[in-house]
Design a protein around this motif. Structure first.
Motif, PDB file in Angstrom:
ATOM      1  N   MET A 186       7.672   3.219  58.944  1.00  0.00           N
ATOM      2  CA  MET A 186       8.717   3.657  59.869  1.00  0.00           C
ATOM      3  C   MET A 186       8.455   3.192  61.306  1.00  0.00           C
ATOM      4  O   MET A 186       9.381   3.005  62.084  1.00  0.00           O
ATOM      5  N   GLU A 187       7.174   2.992  61.656  1.00  0.00           N
ATOM      6  CA  GLU A 187       6.828   2.563  63.011  1.00  0.00           C
ATOM      7  C   GLU A 187       6.731   1.054  63.158  1.00  0.00           C
ATOM      8  O   GLU A 187       6.744   0.537  64.269  1.00  0.00           O
ATOM      9  N   ALA A 188       6.613   0.339  62.045  1.00  0.00           N
ATOM     10  CA  ALA A 188       6.211  -1.068  62.110  1.00  0.00           C
ATOM     11  C   ALA A 188       7.307  -2.006  62.587  1.00  0.00           C
ATOM     12  O   ALA A 188       7.009  -3.063  63.150  1.00  0.00           O
ATOM     13  N   THR A 189       8.585  -1.675  62.362  1.00  0.00           N
ATOM     14  CA  THR A 189       9.659  -2.617  62.660  1.00  0.00           C
ATOM     15  C   THR A 189      10.801  -1.925  63.384  1.00  0.00           C
ATOM     16  O   THR A 189      10.870  -0.694  63.453  1.00  0.00           O
ATOM     17  N   ASP A 190      11.698  -2.745  63.892  1.00  0.00           N
ATOM     18  CA  ASP A 190      12.924  -2.237  64.511  1.00  0.00           C
ATOM     19  C   ASP A 190      14.100  -2.295  63.540  1.00  0.00           C
ATOM     20  O   ASP A 190      15.250  -2.127  63.949  1.00  0.00           O
ATOM     21  N   LEU A 191      13.843  -2.540  62.275  1.00  0.00           N
ATOM     22  CA  LEU A 191      14.905  -2.591  61.275  1.00  0.00           C
ATOM     23  C   LEU A 191      15.552  -1.213  61.126  1.00  0.00           C
ATOM     24  O   LEU A 191      14.905  -0.186  61.386  1.00  0.00           O
ATOM     25  N   PRO A 192      16.810  -1.147  60.698  1.00  0.00           N
ATOM     26  CA  PRO A 192      17.416   0.152  60.393  1.00  0.00           C
ATOM     27  C   PRO A 192      16.553   0.928  59.399  1.00  0.00           C
ATOM     28  O   PRO A 192      15.992   0.346  58.465  1.00  0.00           O
ATOM     29  N   ARG A 193      16.454   2.232  59.592  1.00  0.00           N
ATOM     30  CA  ARG A 193      15.547   3.029  58.765  1.00  0.00           C
ATOM     31  C   ARG A 193      15.861   2.906  57.274  1.00  0.00           C
ATOM     32  O   ARG A 193      14.956   2.831  56.446  1.00  0.00           O
ATOM     33  N   ASN A 194      17.169   2.908  56.942  1.00  0.00           N
ATOM     34  CA  ASN A 194      17.509   2.859  55.514  1.00  0.00           C
ATOM     35  C   ASN A 194      17.115   1.530  54.893  1.00  0.00           C
ATOM     36  O   ASN A 194      16.686   1.460  53.737  1.00  0.00           O
ATOM     37  N   VAL A 195      17.211   0.443  55.655  1.00  0.00           N
ATOM     38  CA  VAL A 195      16.814  -0.870  55.134  1.00  0.00           C
ATOM     39  C   VAL A 195      15.304  -0.942  54.976  1.00  0.00           C
ATOM     40  O   VAL A 195      14.780  -1.370  53.939  1.00  0.00           O
ATOM     41  N   ALA A 196      14.574  -0.506  56.019  1.00  0.00           N
ATOM     42  CA  ALA A 196      13.106  -0.565  55.966  1.00  0.00           C
ATOM     43  C   ALA A 196      12.554   0.294  54.840  1.00  0.00           C
ATOM     44  O   ALA A 196      11.690  -0.142  54.069  1.00  0.00           O
ATOM     45  N   SER A 197      13.077   1.538  54.711  1.00  0.00           N
ATOM     46  CA  SER A 197      12.533   2.443  53.701  1.00  0.00           C
ATOM     47  C   SER A 197      12.872   1.986  52.284  1.00  0.00           C
ATOM     48  O   SER A 197      12.029   2.061  51.384  1.00  0.00           O
ATOM     49  N   SER A 198      14.091   1.469  52.069  1.00  0.00           N
ATOM     50  CA  SER A 198      14.461   1.053  50.721  1.00  0.00           C
ATOM     51  C   SER A 198      13.722  -0.219  50.309  1.00  0.00           C
ATOM     52  O   SER A 198      13.293  -0.352  49.151  1.00  0.00           O
ATOM     53  N   THR A 199      13.538  -1.152  51.246  1.00  0.00           N
ATOM     54  CA  THR A 199      12.810  -2.381  50.924  1.00  0.00           C
ATOM     55  C   THR A 199      11.352  -2.083  50.610  1.00  0.00           C
ATOM     56  O   THR A 199      10.801  -2.553  49.602  1.00  0.00           O
ATOM     57  N   TYR A 200      10.724  -1.300  51.464  1.00  0.00           N
ATOM     58  CA  TYR A 200       9.326  -0.913  51.242  1.00  0.00           C
ATOM     59  C   TYR A 200       9.174  -0.172  49.920  1.00  0.00           C
ATOM     60  O   TYR A 200       8.276  -0.460  49.121  1.00  0.00           O
ATOM     61  N   SER A 201      10.071   0.766  49.658  1.00  0.00           N
ATOM     62  CA  SER A 201       9.988   1.546  48.421  1.00  0.00           C
ATOM     63  C   SER A 201      10.219   0.676  47.196  1.00  0.00           C
ATOM     64  O   SER A 201       9.603   0.890  46.151  1.00  0.00           O
ATOM     65  N   GLY A 202      11.118  -0.320  47.316  1.00  0.00           N
ATOM     66  CA  GLY A 202      11.366  -1.214  46.198  1.00  0.00           C
ATOM     67  C   GLY A 202      10.119  -1.966  45.778  1.00  0.00           C
ATOM     68  O   GLY A 202       9.767  -2.019  44.590  1.00  0.00           O
ATOM     69  N   VAL A 203       9.415  -2.549  46.749  1.00  0.00           N
ATOM     70  CA  VAL A 203       8.180  -3.269  46.432  1.00  0.00           C
ATOM     71  C   VAL A 203       7.116  -2.293  45.934  1.00  0.00           C
ATOM     72  O   VAL A 203       6.389  -2.579  44.974  1.00  0.00           O
ATOM     73  N   ARG A 204       7.048  -1.140  46.554  1.00  0.00           N
ATOM     74  CA  ARG A 204       6.044  -0.131  46.191  1.00  0.00           C
ATOM     75  C   ARG A 204       6.191   0.300  44.732  1.00  0.00           C
ATOM     76  O   ARG A 204       5.210   0.365  43.985  1.00  0.00           O
ATOM     77  N   PHE A 205       7.418   0.591  44.324  1.00  0.00           N
ATOM     78  CA  PHE A 205       7.636   1.054  42.951  1.00  0.00           C
ATOM     79  C   PHE A 205       7.381  -0.045  41.928  1.00  0.00           C
ATOM     80  O   PHE A 205       7.061   0.253  40.766  1.00  0.00           O
ATOM     81  N   MET A 206       7.530  -1.301  42.311  1.00  0.00           N
ATOM     82  CA  MET A 206       7.216  -2.386  41.381  1.00  0.00           C
ATOM     83  C   MET A 206       5.742  -2.358  40.982  1.00  0.00           C
ATOM     84  O   MET A 206       5.388  -2.607  39.823  1.00  0.00           O
ATOM     85  N   GLY A 207       4.879  -2.070  41.949  1.00  0.00           N
ATOM     86  CA  GLY A 207       3.466  -1.930  41.615  1.00  0.00           C
ATOM     87  C   GLY A 207       3.233  -0.806  40.631  1.00  0.00           C
ATOM     88  O   GLY A 207       2.428  -0.930  39.696  1.00  0.00           O
ATOM     89  N   GLY A 208       3.944   0.306  40.835  1.00  0.00           N
ATOM     90  CA  GLY A 208       3.833   1.411  39.900  1.00  0.00           C
ATOM     91  C   GLY A 208       4.379   1.087  38.527  1.00  0.00           C
ATOM     92  O   GLY A 208       3.871   1.576  37.514  1.00  0.00           O
ATOM     93  N   ALA A 209       5.404   0.235  38.465  1.00  0.00           N
ATOM     94  CA  ALA A 209       6.003  -0.116  37.173  1.00  0.00           C
ATOM     95  C   ALA A 209       5.073  -0.968  36.332  1.00  0.00           C
ATOM     96  O   ALA A 209       5.019  -0.834  35.105  1.00  0.00           O
ATOM     97  N   VAL A 210       4.334  -1.864  36.978  1.00  0.00           N
ATOM     98  CA  VAL A 210       3.455  -2.775  36.240  1.00  0.00           C
ATOM     99  C   VAL A 210       2.269  -2.025  35.626  1.00  0.00           C
ATOM    100  O   VAL A 210       1.853  -2.311  34.495  1.00  0.00           O
ATOM    101  N   ALA A 211       1.729  -1.044  36.353  1.00  0.00           N
ATOM    102  CA  ALA A 211       0.497  -0.373  35.934  1.00  0.00           C
ATOM    103  C   ALA A 211       0.575   0.240  34.529  1.00  0.00           C
ATOM    104  O   ALA A 211      -0.284  -0.049  33.679  1.00  0.00           O
ATOM    105  N   PRO A 212       1.577   1.083  34.213  1.00  0.00           N
ATOM    106  CA  PRO A 212       1.614   1.657  32.864  1.00  0.00           C
ATOM    107  C   PRO A 212       1.844   0.605  31.787  1.00  0.00           C
ATOM    108  O   PRO A 212       1.377   0.771  30.652  1.00  0.00           O
ATOM    109  N   ALA A 213       2.561  -0.465  32.122  1.00  0.00           N
ATOM    110  CA  ALA A 213       2.858  -1.498  31.117  1.00  0.00           C
ATOM    111  C   ALA A 213       1.610  -2.243  30.690  1.00  0.00           C
ATOM    112  O   ALA A 213       1.498  -2.671  29.528  1.00  0.00           O
TER     113      ALA A 213
END
Length: 410
Positions: A325-352
């Motif tokens: 939330m502090e790292a960029t000047d991007l709109p909050r919804n864009v920054a949070s959704s992009t970060y969360s998208g990449v984050r959840f991909m890591g979680g998806a690979v682990a159980p597989a």
């Protein structure tokens, strides 16, 4: 933090229930394996389908919310979760549950990414208080999920799915009744459908997203895989370790996570700064994963290390979200959704991959791979030092921060 508008509490409650869905299936994975004649690798795909669709959809949720508005996006997400959770509970095969968990993940993506931006926008006390509240809801959800899953799962593996559908229905009613759009509020700025991908051109966001990707791999190795070594270790000693017992263990883990995310993380980040805290927590998680690999046949060792890891993960989640939330000047919804998208991909690979790795290399191998992944996240954080220098400074005290705000207003 407690002096928040009722709208914030409604969203926070829905967030807690939404995050329950992540840990809810943890205690019932062995039961689903037994009841539906499925292998551990198959049942862990309940995490993968859910997290993969959640992560992929996250890249587009800011575009959706900019078209239909925050409230409608939240409601759409909640409706999808209610429907697909109920369908998963009514399923007769593990493949059907995997598919319905994917639909559940779509609803979760619409809700979670929009909820973070909504809480930050509506909360009193600034973004830091809002993030702590959001992470508290995450911790409560992760703690309650295994407890509810274990309690209902001891009756039937279907119970946790129907229970989640009912709780999400309550959250849906709360959002419909309590979330009010300000009068004469400006229409949300239109966001490109590719905004989530373009956001990754921002070096600071890309660096933190990669840190989260590798960190979340280790996180979900611990969360999704650990029930199986625990059950096996208990069986060696002639003990029964079913859904109820697993639920209690992961309730302790989630409770530890919730406590440190609210009470410890803000103090540490204010005194030490974000980057030192991130490095410390990642190092601690690496040690925990190594110890889990060492104690993979020892039930007491597994239980203790899993619960202790929750203390580290609570601090890590809050610090990492605050950094984004502090790292960029991007709109909050864009920054949070992009970060969360990449984050959840890591979680998806682990159980597989955890199941096949265990079958090929031994029960402790997934933990070793998870430890290496967390070390990679530390390496990325170190390499990105200059890019993240502006978030690496120690936070001011609360009094100093208030004085700075007052001076700026003057």
């Amino acid at each position: 933090m407690l002096r928040q508008p009722v709208t914030v509490w409604a969203i926070a409650f829905a967030c807690a229930v939404s995050f329950m869905g992540i840990g809810l299936v943890d205690p019932i994975l062995p039961a689903i394996s037994a009841e539906l004649d499925a292998s551990p690798s198959q049942t862990m795909l309940l995490f993968t389908s859910y997290l993969f669709v959640t992560g992929a959809a996250m890249f587009f949720t800011s575009w959706v919310s900019s078209r239909i508005g925050v409230k409608r996006t939240l409601i759409a997400g909640l409706v999808l979760v209610v429907v697909f959770a109920a369908l998963a509970g009514a399923s007769g095969s593990v493949d059907a549950i995997i598919g319905f968990r994917a639909g559940w993940g779509l609803g979760n993506a619409l809700f979670i990414s929009t909820a973070l931006a909504a809480i930050v926008g509506a909360a009193s006390g600034g973004s830091r208080q809002a993030i702590v509240l959001y992470e508290a809801a995450l911790g409560v959800g992760l703690a309650a999920g295994p407890l509810v899953g274990g309690a209902l799962g001891s009756i039937s593996w279907r119970g946790p799915f129907f229970g989640t559908a009912a709780l999400m229905g309550i959250a849906l009613i709360a959002i419909l009744a309590l979330l009010r759009q300000p009068r004469n509020a400006p229409a949300p700025a239109k966001v490109s459908i590719l905004a989530g991908f373009r956001a990754l051109r921002t070096p600071a966001l890309l660096a933190l997203a990669l840190v989260a990707l590798f960190y979340n791999f280790g996180f979900f190795v611990l969360l999704a895989y650990s029930p199986y070594p625990m059950e096996a270790a208990a069986a060696r000693h002639g003990l029964e370790f079913g859904a109820h017992e697993l639920g209690l263990v992961f309730f302790g883990w989630g409770l530890a996570l919730a406590i440190t995310s609210v009470l410890v993380a803000p103090v540490l980040t204010r005194r030490l700064g974000l980057r030192p805290v991130l490095f410390s927590m990642l190092g601690g998680l690496t040690v925990c994963l190594v110890l889990l690999g060492v104690f993979v046949e020892n039930l007491t060792g597994l239980v203790v290390v899993v619960i202790v890891s929750g203390l580290l993960l609570g601090v890590m989640n809050t610090a990492l979200t605050e950094a984004v939330m502090e790292a960029t000047d991007l709109p909050r919804n864009v920054a949070s959704s992009t970060y969360s998208g990449v984050r959840f991909m890591g979680g998806a690979v682990a159980p597989a991959v955890a199941g096949p790795i265990a079958e090929a290399l031994g029960a402790g191998a997934p933990y070793w791979v998870g430890a290496v992944s967390v070390l990679v996240s530390m390496l990325v954080l170190g390499v990105a030092g200059r890019t993240l220098a502006h978030i690496g400074r120690s936070h001011e005290s609360a009094a100093g921060e208030a004085e700075a705000i007052a001076a700026g207003d003057a």
